[in-house]
Enzyme design. Structure first.
Site, PDB file in Angstrom:
ATOM      1  N   TYR A   1      -3.798   1.812  15.858  1.00  0.00           N
ATOM      2  CA  TYR A   1      -2.557   1.916  16.621  1.00  0.00           C
ATOM      3  C   TYR A   1      -2.786   1.773  18.118  1.00  0.00           C
ATOM      4  CZ  TYR A   1      -0.333   3.471  12.364  1.00  0.00           C
ATOM      5  OH  TYR A   1       0.167   3.512  11.099  1.00  0.00           O
TER       6      TYR A   1
ATOM      7  N   GLU B   1      -7.417   8.300   6.326  1.00  0.00           N
ATOM      8  CA  GLU B   1      -7.731   8.999   7.568  1.00  0.00           C
ATOM      9  C   GLU B   1      -8.301  10.407   7.365  1.00  0.00           C
ATOM     10  OE1 GLU B   1      -4.316   8.763  10.177  1.00  0.00           O
ATOM     11  OE2 GLU B   1      -4.372   6.592  10.222  1.00  0.00           O
TER      12      GLU B   1
ATOM     13  N   HIS C   1      -3.105  10.843   0.605  1.00  0.00           N
ATOM     14  CA  HIS C   1      -2.526  10.684   1.942  1.00  0.00           C
ATOM     15  C   HIS C   1      -1.952  12.050   2.343  1.00  0.00           C
ATOM     16  CE1 HIS C   1      -1.003   7.390   4.817  1.00  0.00           C
ATOM     17  NE2 HIS C   1      -0.673   8.532   5.388  1.00  0.00           N
TER      18      HIS C   1
ATOM     19  N   GLU D   1      -3.248  -0.230   8.374  1.00  0.00           N
ATOM     20  CA  GLU D   1      -2.050   0.234   9.084  1.00  0.00           C
ATOM     21  C   GLU D   1      -2.064  -0.316  10.507  1.00  0.00           C
ATOM     22  OE1 GLU D   1      -1.230   4.467   9.192  1.00  0.00           O
ATOM     23  OE2 GLU D   1      -1.796   4.705   7.090  1.00  0.00           O
TER      24      GLU D   1
ATOM     25  N   ARG E   1       0.850  -1.178   0.000  1.00  0.00           N
ATOM     26  CA  ARG E   1       0.000   0.000   0.000  1.00  0.00           C
ATOM     27  C   ARG E   1       0.893   1.237   0.000  1.00  0.00           C
ATOM     28  NH1 ARG E   1      -2.736   2.914   4.855  1.00  0.00           N
ATOM     29  NH2 ARG E   1      -3.693   4.583   3.663  1.00  0.00           N
TER      30      ARG E   1
ATOM     31  N   ASN F   1      -7.097   1.583  10.099  1.00  0.00           N
ATOM     32  CA  ASN F   1      -5.776   1.892  10.654  1.00  0.00           C
ATOM     33  C   ASN F   1      -5.912   1.866  12.165  1.00  0.00           C
ATOM     34  OD1 ASN F   1      -5.191   2.414   7.984  1.00  0.00           O
ATOM     35  ND2 ASN F   1      -4.719   4.589   8.270  1.00  0.00           N
TER      36      ASN F   1
HETATM   37  C1  FCB Z   1      -1.130   7.285  10.598  1.00  0.00           C
HETATM   38  C2  FCB Z   1      -0.812   7.836   9.231  1.00  0.00           C
HETATM   39  C3  FCB Z   1       0.535   7.440   8.716  1.00  0.00           C
HETATM   40  C4  FCB Z   1       1.576   7.414   9.795  1.00  0.00           C
HETATM   41  C5  FCB Z   1       1.095   6.630  10.990  1.00  0.00           C
HETATM   42  C6  FCB Z   1       2.087   6.500  12.096  1.00  0.00           C
HETATM   43  O1  FCB Z   1      -2.052   8.129  11.224  1.00  0.00           O
HETATM   44  O2  FCB Z   1      -1.777   7.418   8.289  1.00  0.00           O
HETATM   45  O3  FCB Z   1       0.868   8.312   7.674  1.00  0.00           O
HETATM   46  O4  FCB Z   1       1.918   8.697  10.119  1.00  0.00           O
HETATM   47  O5  FCB Z   1      -0.072   7.204  11.483  1.00  0.00           O
END
Ligand code: FCB
Length: 452
Positions: free
Chosen positions: A298, A169, A124, A355, A80, A296
Site C-alpha cells: 500500500y 499479513e 485473515h 493486495e 482472493r 500486499n
Molecule cells: C490490509 C488487510 C486488508 C485490508 C487492507 C486495507 O492490511 O490485509 O484486510 O484491511 O489492509
C-alpha cells in the site's frame, strides 16, 4: 512488452480482486458459525470507530451470487477471498460444521463455472474465540489446530482449488493483535506478540504441509505478507540504522525464516530475551519451499531514529510534500523498489501482488455514478511500477486489487471505502464505481493505458 502509451502484460496474467471473510460476509451467527476474536473485540467500547462491527458488513454471505456475477461481468480472472475458520470449526478444532464447508464449496463452484480462479486464504485474522480463550496465537497449540483446519479444508476443496494462501499479513496479526492492541484480540504484551509471530509462521509451515499431503490437485501454496520498503528520513547514520531495524521487524522477520530458514541475527541481538526460542525443526517447517510469495503493498515507510521508542528506537514519519490518502502516503515507486528488492534478496519462485488499493471517500453522484478518479490514478500508477519490475525480471504472475467491495475496515469501521464496487450499507445495493469499469478494461485489454 510495451509500446507508446500502452503497457501490455503476459497472456496468462492473473488479474484479480481480494476480500476477506469478516470484512464482507456478515451473518455472524448463522448456519452454526462460532464466535471469532473480531466479534468479541468489536463489542469492547472504544476499539472500533463508532462501535461498528462485522455483524452485517456487505452481507456477502447472502449476496455471494450477485458478487460472483459482478466479478464475471468485470471479466476478472481470479478472486482472493478468505475462509472463516469459525464457520468451519466453531470451537477452533474438533467438530466440523458442514454448513460452513458448503458455503465455500458453492462459492468455489460458482467461481469456476465463470472461469474465475479461486484463491482462498485460510486465515485473515478471524481466530475462533474458543482458541483465544486457550491463549490464542501465543499458545503453540494454536499452530497445530490451524494445521488440522487446513487439512479439513484441503479435503473439502482440494479437488477444485489450485492456489492457496495460508496467512494474510502475520505481522499485523501478531503486532497489532498482541503488541499495540489496535486489532483483536487487543492484547498489549511484546513477549506475547513475538510468540504469536513465531507460531503464525510455524502454523503456515504445518498448514502448507497439510495442503500438500491432502489436496487432490497439486497445490500452489503461498503466504501474503504486508511488506513496505523502509527509507531513512535523512542521510544521517542514526536514521539509516533506524531504517535497518524497522525493516528487520516489518520485512525480514518474516522473509528470512520463510526463505532462509533463520531469523535475522541483528533482530535477535536487538530483541534478546523477548524473542521465543524456536523448537528444533520449526525453521525447517517454516522455510519449506513456497510456490509463490504474496505481496500486499500500500505504501512505503520513512523512519527516523528515536531513542524513546521501545525496542527498535525508530519511528515512522510522514514526509512533507508527499501525497496522502486517508490512511497512508501514496508512493507508487515503492512498489517497484519493494518487488525488485524481494527478487534480489530472496528469489521467490514467483510473486503475486495479493493486495493493492486506496481508501477514497467516494459516494454516488446525482446520476448514481461513482466517479473515483483518484482510485483509478492510484491503481494505474502502481501498475506502471509493477510492469517496470516485471520488465526488470521479477517473476510476477498476478495482481489483486484490494478490494472488490467497500467493506469493514477493521478498527476504522466502515469509514474507509476501498472497493471497486460501492456498497450502500443501508440497502446493500452494489454500484460498480468508475474504477471498477476502468479495471475491467485493463483486464479485457490485458494491459494499462498510460498518459491518458
Ligand atoms: C490490509 C488487510 C486488508 C485490508 C487492507 C486495507 O492490511 O490485509 O484486510 O484491511 O489492509
Amino acid at each position: 512488452m510495451s509500446n507508446d502509451g500502452f503497457l501490455s502484460f503476459p497472456q496468462s496474467f492473473l488479474w484479480g480482486v481480494s476480500t476477506s471473510a469478516y470484512q464482507i460476509e456478515g451473518a455472524v451467527d448463522e448456519d452454526g458459525r462460532g464466535l471469532s476474536i473480531w466479534d468479541t473485540f468489536c463489542r469492547q467500547p472504544g476499539k472500533v470507530r463508532n462501535g461498528e462491527n462485522g455483524d452485517v458488513a456487505a452481507d456477502h454471505y447472502h449476496r455471494w451470487q450477485e458478487d460472483v456475477h459482478i466479478m464475471a461481468e468485470l471479466g476478472l480472472k481470479a478472486y482472493r477471498f478468505s475462509i472463516a475458520w469459525p464457520r468451519i470449526l466453531p470451537s477452533g478444532y474438533g467438530a466440523v460444521n458442514p454448513k460452513g464447508l458448503d458455503f465455500y464449496g458453492r462459492l468455489v463452484d460458482a467461481l469456476l463455472a465463470k472461469g474465475i480462479e479461486p484463491f482462498p486464504t485460510l486465515y485473515h485474522w478471524d481466530l475462533p474465540q474458543a482458541l483465544q480463550d486457550r491463549g490464542g496465537w501465543p499458545n503453540r497449540d494454536t499452530a497445530y489446530y490451524f494445521a488440522e483446519y487446513a487439512q479439513v479444508i484441503a479435503e473439502a476443496l482440494g479437488d477444485r482449488v489450485t492456489y492457496w494462501i495460508t496467512h494474510n499479513e502475520p505481522f499485523v496479526a501478531a503486532v497489532l493483535g498482541y503488541f499495540t492492541g489496535e486489532h483483536a484480540p487487543g492484547v498489549q504484551d511484546p513477549v506475547a506478540a513475538f510468540q504469536a509471530g513465531h507460531h503464525l509462521l510455524l502454523s503456515h509451515g504445518l498448514a502448507a504441509q497439510a495442503l500438500r499431503e491432502t489436496a487432490r490437485l497439486r497445490p500452489h501454496v503461498g503466504i501474503a505478507l504486508n511488506l513496505s520498503p523502509v527509507y531513512p528520513a535523512s542521510e544521517s547514520e542514526a536514521d539509516r540504522q533506524a531504517a535497518v531495524r524497522f525493516d528487520g521487524v516489518l520485512n525480514r522477520m518474516f522473509l528470512d525464516p520463510l526463505f532462509r530458514r533463520q531469523y535475522p541475527q541483528d533482530l535477535l541481538n536487538l530483541l534478546g530475551g523477548l524473542f521465543p526460542q524456536p523448537e528444533p525443526g520449526d525453521l525447517d517447517r517454516i522455510g519449506a519451499p513456497l510456490d509463490f510469495l504474496g505481496v500486499n503493498y500500500y505504501s512505503r515507510i520513512v523512519v527516523r531514529h528515536d531513542p524513546e521508542f521501545p525496542l527498535i528506537q525508530a519511528v515512522q514519519v510522514q514526509p512533507e510534500g508527499a501525497e496522502y490518502s486517508q490512511m497512508w502516503e501514496i508512493y507508487p515507486q515503492g512498489m517497484y523498489d519493494l518487488l525488485t528488492r524481494i527478487w534480489a534478496d530472496y528469489r521467490p519462485a514467483y510473486v503475486l501482488v495479493t493486495e493493492n488499493g486506496i481508501p477514497v471517500a467516494d459516494a454516488p453522484d446525482l446520476d448514481g455514478r461513482v466517479r473515483d478518479e483518484r482510485r483509478i490514478r492510484y491503481l494505474r500508477d502502481h501498475l506502471v511500477q509493477v510492469h517496470r519490475a516485471m520488465s526488470d525480471g521479477v517473476p510476477l504472475r498476478g495482481y489483486f486489487v484490494w478490494s472488490l467491495l467497500d467493506n469493514f475496515e477493521w478498527a476504522h469501521g466502515y469509514a474507509m471505502r476501498f472497493g471497486l464496487v460501492y456498497v450502500d450499507y443501508a440497502t446493500q445495493q452494489r454500484i460498480v464505481k468508475d474504477s471498477g469499469r476502468w479495471y475491467a478494461q485493463v483486464v479485457a485489454e490485458n494491459g494499462v493505458r498510460v498518459g491518458e
